[in-house]
Design a protein around this motif. Structure first.
Motif, PDB file in Angstrom:
ATOM      1  N   ARG A  42       0.828  -1.212   0.000  1.00  0.00           N
ATOM      2  CA  ARG A  42       0.000   0.000   0.000  1.00  0.00           C
ATOM      3  C   ARG A  42       0.858   1.257   0.000  1.00  0.00           C
ATOM      4  NH1 ARG A  42      -4.342  -2.869   4.000  1.00  0.00           N
ATOM      5  NH2 ARG A  42      -5.520  -3.864   2.322  1.00  0.00           N
ATOM      6  N   ARG A  43       1.969   1.238   0.718  1.00  0.00           N
ATOM      7  CA  ARG A  43       2.893   2.390   0.674  1.00  0.00           C
ATOM      8  C   ARG A  43       3.475   2.555  -0.722  1.00  0.00           C
ATOM      9  NH1 ARG A  43       4.712   0.170   5.482  1.00  0.00           N
ATOM     10  NH2 ARG A  43       6.517  -0.694   4.419  1.00  0.00           N
ATOM     11  N   GLN A  44       3.827   1.429  -1.341  1.00  0.00           N
ATOM     12  CA  GLN A  44       4.408   1.464  -2.677  1.00  0.00           C
ATOM     13  C   GLN A  44       3.398   2.009  -3.691  1.00  0.00           C
ATOM     14  OE1 GLN A  44       5.777  -2.370  -4.045  1.00  0.00           O
ATOM     15  NE2 GLN A  44       7.549  -1.434  -5.017  1.00  0.00           N
ATOM     16  N   LEU A  45       2.159   1.558  -3.628  1.00  0.00           N
ATOM     17  CA  LEU A  45       1.124   2.086  -4.521  1.00  0.00           C
ATOM     18  C   LEU A  45       0.940   3.589  -4.325  1.00  0.00           C
ATOM     19  CD1 LEU A  45      -1.683  -0.622  -4.391  1.00  0.00           C
ATOM     20  CD2 LEU A  45      -0.452   0.141  -6.433  1.00  0.00           C
ATOM     21  N   ALA A  46       0.918   4.029  -3.075  1.00  0.00           N
ATOM     22  CA  ALA A  46       0.705   5.443  -2.779  1.00  0.00           C
ATOM     23  C   ALA A  46       1.838   6.308  -3.301  1.00  0.00           C
ATOM     24  CB  ALA A  46       0.535   5.641  -1.278  1.00  0.00           C
ATOM     25  N   SER A  59      -6.799   4.910 -10.645  1.00  0.00           N
ATOM     26  CA  SER A  59      -6.750   6.361 -10.473  1.00  0.00           C
ATOM     27  C   SER A  59      -6.129   6.674  -9.114  1.00  0.00           C
ATOM     28  CB  SER A  59      -8.157   6.951 -10.534  1.00  0.00           C
ATOM     29  OG  SER A  59      -8.915   6.562  -9.403  1.00  0.00           O
ATOM     30  N   ARG A  60      -5.782   7.924  -8.921  1.00  0.00           N
ATOM     31  CA  ARG A  60      -5.229   8.360  -7.635  1.00  0.00           C
ATOM     32  C   ARG A  60      -6.260   8.114  -6.528  1.00  0.00           C
ATOM     33  NH1 ARG A  60      -0.788   8.373  -5.546  1.00  0.00           N
ATOM     34  NH2 ARG A  60       0.006   9.034  -7.548  1.00  0.00           N
ATOM     35  N   ALA A  61      -7.534   8.338  -6.820  1.00  0.00           N
ATOM     36  CA  ALA A  61      -8.589   8.126  -5.816  1.00  0.00           C
ATOM     37  C   ALA A  61      -8.657   6.652  -5.402  1.00  0.00           C
ATOM     38  CB  ALA A  61      -9.937   8.590  -6.354  1.00  0.00           C
ATOM     39  N   ASP A  62      -8.521   5.738  -6.378  1.00  0.00           N
ATOM     40  CA  ASP A  62      -8.515   4.300  -6.056  1.00  0.00           C
ATOM     41  C   ASP A  62      -7.389   3.976  -5.088  1.00  0.00           C
ATOM     42  OD1 ASP A  62     -10.600   3.807  -7.891  1.00  0.00           O
ATOM     43  OD2 ASP A  62      -9.186   3.378  -9.518  1.00  0.00           O
ATOM     44  N   ILE A  63      -6.227   4.519  -5.372  1.00  0.00           N
ATOM     45  CA  ILE A  63      -5.046   4.218  -4.559  1.00  0.00           C
ATOM     46  C   ILE A  63      -5.144   4.856  -3.183  1.00  0.00           C
ATOM     47  CG2 ILE A  63      -2.539   4.450  -4.423  1.00  0.00           C
ATOM     48  CD1 ILE A  63      -3.765   2.382  -6.514  1.00  0.00           C
ATOM     49  N   GLU A  64      -5.670   6.069  -3.114  1.00  0.00           N
ATOM     50  CA  GLU A  64      -5.830   6.709  -1.805  1.00  0.00           C
ATOM     51  C   GLU A  64      -6.784   5.910  -0.926  1.00  0.00           C
ATOM     52  OE1 GLU A  64      -6.887  10.773  -2.475  1.00  0.00           O
ATOM     53  OE2 GLU A  64      -4.877  11.294  -3.170  1.00  0.00           O
TER      54      GLU A  64
END
Length: 78
Positions: A42-46, A59-64
């Motif tokens: 999750r840190r890596q995705l963010a 999207s950025r929203a999905d990752i957040e």
């Protein structure tokens, strides 16, 4: 007071009890490692750029949303 090491204590437990403890410890260790891996992912995705996220279809929203989930919230455990 006499102290005992864990090996000597385990030797005195009945076999099924030893197996239960070893299984509990093994499963607990695996769960801790899984939680650590989820937090790392999750840190890596963010930390990925918007262009990289677009390449993998997020999207950025999905990752957040994913990154805000607690470490113990495992999608494979549903």
């Amino acid at each position: 007071m006499k102290t005992h090491d864990n090996a000597s204590i385990l030797r005195h437990l009945p076999t099924p009890r030893r197996l239960a403890w070893s299984t509990l410890l093994r499963d607990g260790w695996r769960q801790l490692r899984r939680w650590q891996e989820l937090a790392r992912q999750r840190r890596q995705l963010a930390s990925m750029s918007d262009a990289m996220l677009k390449d993998i279809g997020y999207s950025r929203a999905d990752i957040e949303q994913e990154a805000s989930r607690p470490f113990w919230d495992d999608p494979l455990r549903r």
